[in-house]
Design an enzyme around this catalytic site. Structure first.
Site, PDB file in Angstrom:
ATOM      1  N   GLY A   1      39.986 -11.662  -4.099  1.00 55.30           N
ATOM      2  CA  GLY A   1      38.806 -12.480  -4.372  1.00 55.30           C
ATOM      3  C   GLY A   1      38.498 -13.235  -3.780  1.00 55.30           C
ATOM      4  N   SER A   2      37.934 -12.805  -2.081  1.00 53.44           N
ATOM      5  CA  SER A   2      37.601 -13.371  -0.756  1.00 53.44           C
ATOM      6  C   SER A   2      35.993 -13.615  -1.081  1.00 53.44           C
ATOM      7  CB  SER A   2      37.444 -12.542   0.346  1.00 53.44           C
ATOM      8  OG  SER A   2      37.133 -11.498  -0.292  1.00 53.44           O
TER       9      SER A   2
ATOM     10  N   LEU B   1      38.127  -3.717 -11.252  1.00 50.72           N
ATOM     11  CA  LEU B   1      37.462  -2.320 -11.392  1.00 50.72           C
ATOM     12  C   LEU B   1      38.006  -1.633 -12.647  1.00 50.72           C
ATOM     13  CD1 LEU B   1      40.721  -1.860  -8.190  1.00 50.72           C
ATOM     14  CD2 LEU B   1      38.455  -1.711  -8.540  1.00 50.72           C
TER      15      LEU B   1
ATOM     16  N   ASN C   1      26.824  -6.303  -9.128  1.00 49.39           N
ATOM     17  CA  ASN C   1      27.396  -5.837  -8.951  1.00 49.39           C
ATOM     18  C   ASN C   1      27.745  -6.022  -8.047  1.00 49.39           C
ATOM     19  OD1 ASN C   1      30.382  -4.899  -8.754  1.00 49.39           O
ATOM     20  ND2 ASN C   1      29.332  -2.710  -8.415  1.00 49.39           N
TER      21      ASN C   1
ATOM     22  N   HIS D   1      28.950  -3.426  -3.931  1.00 46.74           N
ATOM     23  CA  HIS D   1      29.787  -2.262  -3.702  1.00 46.74           C
ATOM     24  C   HIS D   1      29.846  -2.046  -1.781  1.00 46.74           C
ATOM     25  CE1 HIS D   1      31.183   2.683  -4.137  1.00 46.74           C
ATOM     26  NE2 HIS D   1      30.081   2.674  -2.960  1.00 46.74           N
TER      27      HIS D   1
ATOM     28  N   GLU E   1      29.300  -8.609   2.863  1.00 48.85           N
ATOM     29  CA  GLU E   1      29.542  -9.442   1.592  1.00 48.85           C
ATOM     30  C   GLU E   1      29.541 -10.867   1.831  1.00 48.85           C
ATOM     31  OE1 GLU E   1      33.299  -7.427   0.318  1.00 48.85           O
ATOM     32  OE2 GLU E   1      31.876  -5.437  -0.121  1.00 48.85           O
TER      33      GLU E   1
HETATM   34  C1  GRF Z   1      34.452  -5.773  -2.131  1.00 50.31           C
HETATM   35  O1  GRF Z   1      34.423  -4.809  -0.637  1.00 50.31           O
HETATM   36  C2  GRF Z   1      33.877  -5.603  -2.923  1.00 50.31           C
HETATM   37  O2  GRF Z   1      32.455  -4.952  -2.402  1.00 50.31           O
HETATM   38  C3  GRF Z   1      34.423  -4.768  -4.053  1.00 50.31           C
HETATM   39  O3  GRF Z   1      34.939  -4.929  -3.656  1.00 50.31           O
HETATM   40  C4  GRF Z   1      35.439  -5.744  -3.132  1.00 50.31           C
HETATM   41  C5  GRF Z   1      36.385  -6.845  -3.213  1.00 50.31           C
HETATM   42  O4  GRF Z   1      37.081  -7.696  -2.673  1.00 50.31           O
HETATM   43  N1  GRF Z   1      33.826  -4.196  -4.785  1.00 50.31           N
HETATM   44  P1  GRF Z   1      37.304  -9.689  -2.376  1.00 50.31           P
HETATM   45  O5  GRF Z   1      38.163  -8.880  -4.174  1.00 50.31           O
HETATM   46  O6  GRF Z   1      36.158 -10.142  -3.038  1.00 50.31           O
HETATM   47  O7  GRF Z   1      38.112 -10.321  -1.690  1.00 50.31           O
END
Ligand code: GRF
Length: 190
Positions: A13-14, A85, A102, A104, A174
Site C-alpha cells: 500500500g505504499s 492483483l 492503473n 504498472h 510511482e
Molecule cells: C506497485 O509497484 C505498482 O506498480 C504495482 O503494484 C505495486 C504496488 O505497490 N501495480 P504498493 O502496494 O503500492 O507498495
C-alpha cells in the site's frame, strides 16, 4: 462536491499511502474507500490508521452487481488500482468508463499482462538486458495492463541492478508521479 476516490490494492500500500497523503486536505477530491482482497495486506493497516473505510472483496464479490451498486451508493467517482492483483470484471469497468486507472511498474506494452507484477516484472526487464525501465499509468479495460496510456516516465537500468534495486527506483517514480497524474485527471472533470 468533492470527487470521491476508491483505491483498490492487494499489497503493502505504499502507493495508496502517497495518494491518501496527496488528497488529505485537497479541495476537490478525497480518498474515501480502500478495497482489498487480502486481509493480511499492509494496505489494510493503512486504512485503519487513516480511518478510511476498508472493503474486503474476493473474486466472487468483486464481480457481483451488489458490489457495483455499493460503490455507486458510496458516490465513488474514480477507481485507482494501486497494486490490485485480481482481474477487474467487465461489469465494473463498464460502470466507471474513463474513471478507472492503473499503475504498472514497467513501460507498457512490454512487460505487462497476466502474471507480470512486482518482482516478476523487474526480473524480466533485467533478464532481457533492457537499458531502461519505468512506470505506466493507464486507463483500465477488460485486458490486463492494456488500456490507453495516460503517463509514462523512465529510469535507467544498469548492469549492476538487481530486481530489488530496480524495484526501489520504480517505487520512487510511482510515489513521485501517481498522485499528481490522478489529480490532473480529476481536475479535468471540474
Ligand atoms: C506497485 O509497484 C505498482 O506498480 C504495482 O503494484 C505495486 C504496488 O505497490 N501495480 P504498493 O502496494 O503500492 O507498495
Amino acid at each position: 462536491m468533492k470527487k470521491r476516490i476508491a483505491i483498490f490494492a492487494s499489497g503493502a500500500g505504499s502507493n495508496a499511502q502517497k495518494l491518501i497523503d496527496h488528497f488529505r486536505h485537497h479541495a476537490f477530491a478525497s480518498v474515501s474507500l480502500i478495497v482489498c482482497n487480502n486481509p493480511g495486506a499492509g494496505v489494510t493497516e493503512i486504512a485503519a490508521a487513516e480511518k478510511i473505510e476498508l472493503l474486503l472483496v474476493d473474486r466472487t464479490s468483486l464481480r457481483s452487481d451488489e458490489f457495483v451498486q455499493l460503490l455507486q451508493q458510496k458516490g465513488i467517482d474514480f477507481i485507482i488500482l494501486a497494486g490490485f492483483l485480481l482481474k477487474i470484471p467487465g461489469s465494473l469497468i463498464a460502470a466507471f468508463p474513463g474513471h478507472m486507472v492503473n499503475i504498472h511498474p514497467a513501460l507498457l506494452p512490454k512487460y505487462g499482462g497476466k502474471g507480470m507484477y512486482g518482482q516478476f516484472v523487474h526480473e524480466a526487464v533485467i533478464r532481457a538486458g533492457e537499458k531502461e525501465s519505468g512506470i505506466t499509468i493507464h486507463f483500465v479495460d477488460e485486458h490486463y495492463d492494456h488500456g490507453a496510456i495516460i503517463f509514462q516516465t523512465t529510469c535507467p537500468v544498469s548492469g549492476s541492478d538487481t530486481p530489488e534495486s530496480l524495484a526501489q527506483k520504480i517505487h520512487f517514480l510511482e510515489h513521485q508521479h501517481f498522485a499528481p497524474v490522478v489529480e490532473r485527471l480529476i481536475l479535468k472533470e471540474l
